[in-house]
Write an enzyme that holds these catalytic residues in place. Structure first.
Site, mmCIF file in Angstrom:
data_model
loop_
_atom_site.group_PDB
_atom_site.id
_atom_site.type_symbol
_atom_site.label_atom_id
_atom_site.label_comp_id
_atom_site.label_asym_id
_atom_site.label_seq_id
_atom_site.Cartn_x
_atom_site.Cartn_y
_atom_site.Cartn_z
ATOM 1 N N HIS A 75 0.842 -1.195 0.000
ATOM 2 C CA HIS A 75 0.000 0.000 0.000
ATOM 3 C C HIS A 75 0.880 1.250 0.000
ATOM 4 O O HIS A 75 1.785 1.365 0.813
ATOM 5 C CB HIS A 75 -0.913 0.033 1.228
ATOM 6 C CG HIS A 75 -2.094 -0.877 1.098
ATOM 7 N ND1 HIS A 75 -3.217 -0.745 1.868
ATOM 8 C CD2 HIS A 75 -2.329 -1.928 0.267
ATOM 9 C CE1 HIS A 75 -4.099 -1.685 1.529
ATOM 10 N NE2 HIS A 75 -3.573 -2.417 0.570
ATOM 11 N N TYR A 204 -9.049 5.599 7.548
ATOM 12 C CA TYR A 204 -9.217 5.976 8.952
ATOM 13 C C TYR A 204 -10.266 7.081 8.985
ATOM 14 O O TYR A 204 -10.020 8.182 8.472
ATOM 15 C CB TYR A 204 -7.909 6.513 9.532
ATOM 16 C CG TYR A 204 -6.844 5.457 9.785
ATOM 17 C CD1 TYR A 204 -6.039 4.988 8.766
ATOM 18 C CD2 TYR A 204 -6.648 4.926 11.065
ATOM 19 C CE1 TYR A 204 -5.055 4.028 8.997
ATOM 20 C CE2 TYR A 204 -5.670 3.970 11.311
ATOM 21 C CZ TYR A 204 -4.874 3.535 10.270
ATOM 22 O OH TYR A 204 -3.909 2.587 10.511
ATOM 23 N N PRO A 296 -4.121 0.665 19.162
ATOM 24 C CA PRO A 296 -3.880 0.129 17.817
ATOM 25 C C PRO A 296 -3.868 1.146 16.672
ATOM 26 O O PRO A 296 -3.335 0.850 15.609
ATOM 27 C CB PRO A 296 -5.014 -0.878 17.622
ATOM 28 C CG PRO A 296 -6.060 -0.494 18.599
ATOM 29 C CD PRO A 296 -5.358 0.137 19.744
ATOM 30 N N LYS A 300 1.216 0.066 15.295
ATOM 31 C CA LYS A 300 2.618 0.005 15.697
ATOM 32 C C LYS A 300 3.002 -1.222 16.541
ATOM 33 O O LYS A 300 4.183 -1.554 16.649
ATOM 34 C CB LYS A 300 2.992 1.276 16.475
ATOM 35 C CG LYS A 300 3.093 2.503 15.608
ATOM 36 C CD LYS A 300 4.361 2.498 14.779
ATOM 37 C CE LYS A 300 4.257 3.348 13.529
ATOM 38 N NZ LYS A 300 4.137 2.631 12.292
ATOM 39 N N TYR A 387 4.229 6.441 10.095
ATOM 40 C CA TYR A 387 3.387 5.297 9.710
ATOM 41 C C TYR A 387 4.195 4.214 9.001
ATOM 42 O O TYR A 387 4.050 3.028 9.307
ATOM 43 C CB TYR A 387 2.224 5.779 8.826
ATOM 44 C CG TYR A 387 1.078 4.795 8.778
ATOM 45 C CD1 TYR A 387 -0.040 4.955 9.588
ATOM 46 C CD2 TYR A 387 1.128 3.678 7.949
ATOM 47 C CE1 TYR A 387 -1.077 4.046 9.577
ATOM 48 C CE2 TYR A 387 0.090 2.755 7.926
ATOM 49 C CZ TYR A 387 -1.009 2.942 8.740
ATOM 50 O OH TYR A 387 -2.023 2.029 8.736
HETATM 51 P P1 FAD Z 1 1.931 -11.677 21.734
HETATM 52 O O1 FAD Z 1 1.579 -11.646 20.307
HETATM 53 O O2 FAD Z 1 0.973 -11.296 22.729
HETATM 54 O O3 FAD Z 1 2.650 -13.027 22.047
HETATM 55 C C1 FAD Z 1 2.894 -13.483 23.353
HETATM 56 C C2 FAD Z 1 2.805 -14.985 23.384
HETATM 57 O O4 FAD Z 1 3.166 -15.464 24.661
HETATM 58 C C3 FAD Z 1 1.391 -15.469 23.118
HETATM 59 O O5 FAD Z 1 1.406 -16.455 22.100
HETATM 60 C C4 FAD Z 1 0.945 -16.017 24.447
HETATM 61 O O6 FAD Z 1 0.022 -17.093 24.324
HETATM 62 C C5 FAD Z 1 2.260 -16.457 25.056
HETATM 63 N N1 FAD Z 1 2.257 -16.542 26.513
HETATM 64 C C6 FAD Z 1 1.642 -15.729 27.407
HETATM 65 N N2 FAD Z 1 1.862 -16.119 28.654
HETATM 66 C C7 FAD Z 1 2.649 -17.208 28.580
HETATM 67 C C8 FAD Z 1 3.194 -18.091 29.564
HETATM 68 N N3 FAD Z 1 2.966 -17.892 30.862
HETATM 69 N N4 FAD Z 1 3.927 -19.145 29.154
HETATM 70 C C9 FAD Z 1 4.152 -19.344 27.817
HETATM 71 N N5 FAD Z 1 3.652 -18.545 26.865
HETATM 72 C C10 FAD Z 1 2.908 -17.497 27.237
HETATM 73 N N6 FAD Z 1 -1.532 -4.318 16.794
HETATM 74 C C11 FAD Z 1 -1.693 -3.653 15.676
HETATM 75 O O7 FAD Z 1 -0.722 -3.059 15.205
HETATM 76 N N7 FAD Z 1 -2.928 -3.675 15.037
HETATM 77 C C12 FAD Z 1 -4.005 -4.373 15.543
HETATM 78 O O8 FAD Z 1 -5.067 -4.393 14.945
HETATM 79 C C13 FAD Z 1 -3.852 -5.060 16.732
HETATM 80 N N8 FAD Z 1 -4.877 -5.761 17.275
HETATM 81 C C14 FAD Z 1 -4.697 -6.426 18.462
HETATM 82 C C15 FAD Z 1 -5.744 -7.119 19.050
HETATM 83 C C16 FAD Z 1 -5.574 -7.769 20.272
HETATM 84 C C17 FAD Z 1 -6.730 -8.525 20.900
HETATM 85 C C18 FAD Z 1 -4.320 -7.710 20.917
HETATM 86 C C19 FAD Z 1 -4.113 -8.384 22.246
HETATM 87 C C20 FAD Z 1 -3.276 -7.032 20.314
HETATM 88 C C21 FAD Z 1 -3.440 -6.375 19.096
HETATM 89 N N9 FAD Z 1 -2.389 -5.667 18.474
HETATM 90 C C22 FAD Z 1 -2.576 -5.008 17.331
HETATM 91 C C23 FAD Z 1 -1.057 -5.639 19.018
HETATM 92 C C24 FAD Z 1 -0.151 -6.665 18.343
HETATM 93 O O9 FAD Z 1 -0.892 -7.784 17.962
HETATM 94 C C25 FAD Z 1 0.927 -7.004 19.342
HETATM 95 O O10 FAD Z 1 1.714 -5.828 19.507
HETATM 96 C C26 FAD Z 1 1.826 -8.175 18.957
HETATM 97 O O11 FAD Z 1 1.096 -9.376 19.020
HETATM 98 C C27 FAD Z 1 3.029 -8.262 19.907
HETATM 99 O O12 FAD Z 1 3.708 -9.455 19.741
HETATM 100 P P2 FAD Z 1 4.378 -10.201 20.975
HETATM 101 O O13 FAD Z 1 5.008 -11.407 20.384
HETATM 102 O O14 FAD Z 1 5.181 -9.235 21.734
HETATM 103 O O15 FAD Z 1 3.195 -10.578 21.929
HETATM 104 C C1 DHB Z 2 -5.155 -2.848 11.167
HETATM 105 C C2 DHB Z 2 -5.088 -2.565 12.500
HETATM 106 C C3 DHB Z 2 -4.701 -1.323 12.914
HETATM 107 O O1 DHB Z 2 -4.619 -1.041 14.219
HETATM 108 C C4 DHB Z 2 -4.393 -0.327 12.014
HETATM 109 O O2 DHB Z 2 -4.054 0.897 12.473
HETATM 110 C C5 DHB Z 2 -4.454 -0.612 10.683
HETATM 111 C C6 DHB Z 2 -4.835 -1.885 10.256
HETATM 112 C C7 DHB Z 2 -5.570 -4.195 10.729
HETATM 113 O O3 DHB Z 2 -5.878 -5.029 11.586
HETATM 114 O O4 DHB Z 2 -5.604 -4.452 9.519
#
Ligand code: FAD
Ligand code: DHB
Length: 395
Positions: A75, A204, A296, A300, A387
């Site tokens: 994009h 947005y 969100p 980021k 962005y």
């Molecule tokens: P996570 O993806 O949270 O990974 C952590 C992992 O550790 C998980 O698999 C979990 O099961 C595991 N874990 C937890 N506790 C334990 C334990 N005790 N023992 C072993 N394993 C464990 N970001 C965006 O940019 N856009 C979005 O639309 C967006 N939507 C989101 C929606 C939700 C519901 C959530 C929670 C987050 C969202 N985010 C979004 C944020 C983005 O998904 C996260 O920043 C990203 O997943 C971070 O990655 P991570 O690996 O640090 O953490």
């Molecule tokens: C999506 C999520 C976001 O938070 C965003 O700013 C843009 C896109 C997505 O899930 O596609």
């Protein structure tokens, strides 16, 4: 108790833990990873969808970008929509040629798990009772329960990649961390729908009734969000009500229409800003959501997690190959510079685009801000460079 010895013990197989294990493997550093969910659950958990320029490059350069390059949607901009009109922010023009890639987080996770398994990685899924200990000394360990047996991973370093609700951050004595936290007075109701996206790029939208975002996962699947109350009951939102609300919030005077289709998933996501400082305690390093959360808006979260991993993998490389501790000692400082800039950007995008809670004066300021951004190349450059992703910190 079965004892496993490795160099880096990784807690969590989200994007952060998986990418770390992958990069370490390529550097010849051994790791063992544990995850409390099933592989299937991790591979189908719908979360983020936007990869910054640098995140996509990092994945491609490390050999896990093949499917992403084939299926990811490049994009070159986004639309800001307010007062029933759209205003395009053209990324390449404003950032010296950079763009973003729309590719679901769960697809990144699938690609990484595939690569890790092909490399013979040791990842334990479905573990229970994770505990980390000994971080203050030189021989930390991780205990867990899996398949009816108790295990202990003895390692040199623990990577706390276990997300916001994990066990690693809470294992650090309270006095050793400084917590900065803000909870927004609204949330997002997100849906996945089997319908071709109604726009070629993300929209947005700020509307009297609240924020809405149109995104996508593929040419056949749309991802949409709308601002709701933090305690919103998802049961109160029938598919018909969701589409009616989205139609209202995206409505324009430009002859544009929102296509509807079957909703296959819906959920409410809380919105908070959170930073734990420092991102390290002895030999425990917090990576990704375990250390910080952004609202969100601005997409980021996943990208910040990848940026932390990049720094930590380099620091471990310097340690194991050259015996240099300097980067490990500076891990938190290097990461936090980027983290705070992303917190700032996400905060700004969030307030500018959401409404109804900050009072009438603030509403007018936020509208003026949108008006300013859509009319000023300087303001658009600020939005665009954040962005697509700021340059990585020097190391
Ligand atoms: P996570 O993806 O949270 O990974 C952590 C992992 O550790 C998980 O698999 C979990 O099961 C595991 N874990 C937890 N506790 C334990 C334990 N005790 N023992 C072993 N394993 C464990 N970001 C965006 O940019 N856009 C979005 O639309 C967006 N939507 C989101 C929606 C939700 C519901 C959530 C929670 C987050 C969202 N985010 C979004 C944020 C983005 O998904 C996260 O920043 C990203 O997943 C971070 O990655 P991570 O690996 O640090 O953490
Ligand atoms: C999506 C999520 C976001 O938070 C965003 O700013 C843009 C896109 C997505 O899930 O596609």
């Amino acid at each position: 108790m079965e004892r496993i010895r490795t160099q880096v013990g990784i807690v969590g197989a989200g994007p952060a833990g998986l990418l770390l294990g992958h990069l370490l493997d390529r550097q010849g550093i051994e790791s063992v990873e544990i995850e409390n969910r099933s592989r299937e659950y991790c591979e189908s958990r719908i979360r983020a969808g936007v990869l910054e320029h640098g995140t996509a490059e990092l994945l491609a350069q490390s050999g896990v970008g093949e499917r992403m390059k084939r299926e990811g949607l490049v994009h070159h901009g986004i639309y800001l929509r307010f007062r029933r009109r759209s205003h395009r922010i053209h990324f390449p023009e404003l950032t010296g040629g950079k763009s973003i890639l729309v590719y679901g987080q769960h697809e990144v996770v699938k690609d990484l798990i595939g690569a890790r398994q092909a490399a013979g990685a040791r990842i334990f899924f479905d573990v229970e009772k994770t505990e980390v200990e000994g971080m203050e000394g030189t021989a930390p360990s991780i205990r867990f329960h899996s398949g009816g047996r108790d295990y202990e991973i003895a390692c040199d370093f623990i990577a706390g990649c276990d997300g916001f609700h994990g066990v690693c951050r809470p294992a650090i004595p309270a006095g050793a961390l400084r917590i900065h936290e803000y909870t927004f007075p609204f949330a997002w109701l997100g849906i996945l729908a089997t319908v071709a996206p109604s726009s070629d790029e993300l929209i947005y939208a700020r509307h009297e009734r609240g924020f809405a975002l149109l995104s996508m996962r593929s040419p056949q699947v749309s991802r949409l969000y709308l601002q709701c109350a933090p305690d919103e009951e998802i049961a109160a939102w029938s598919d018909a009500r969701i589409w009616a609300e989205l139609q209202e919030r995206f409505s324009t005077d430009e002859g544009w229409t929102l296509r509807e289709g079957p909703i296959t998933q819906k959920g409410v996501t809380a919105m908070r800003s959170f930073v734990a400082e420092p991102m390290q305690y002895g030999r425990l390093y917090l990576v990704g959501d375990a250390a910080h959360i952004v609202p969100p808006t601005g997409a980021k979260g996943l990208n910040l997690a990848a940026a932390d991993v990049r720094v930590f993998a380099r620091a471990l490389d310097a340690y194991y190959r050259e015996g240099k501790k300097e980067l490990l000692e500076r891990y938190s400082e290097i990461c936090l510079r980027r983290v705070w800039k992303a917190e700032r950007f996400s905060w700004w995008m969030t307030w500018m685009l959401h409404r109804g809670v900050a009072g009438e004066f603030a509403e007018q300021i936020h509208l003026a801000e949108l008006d300013y951004v859509s009319g000023s190349r300087a303001a658009q450059t600020t939005l665009a460079e954040n962005y697509v992703g700021l340059p990585y910190e020097e190391m």
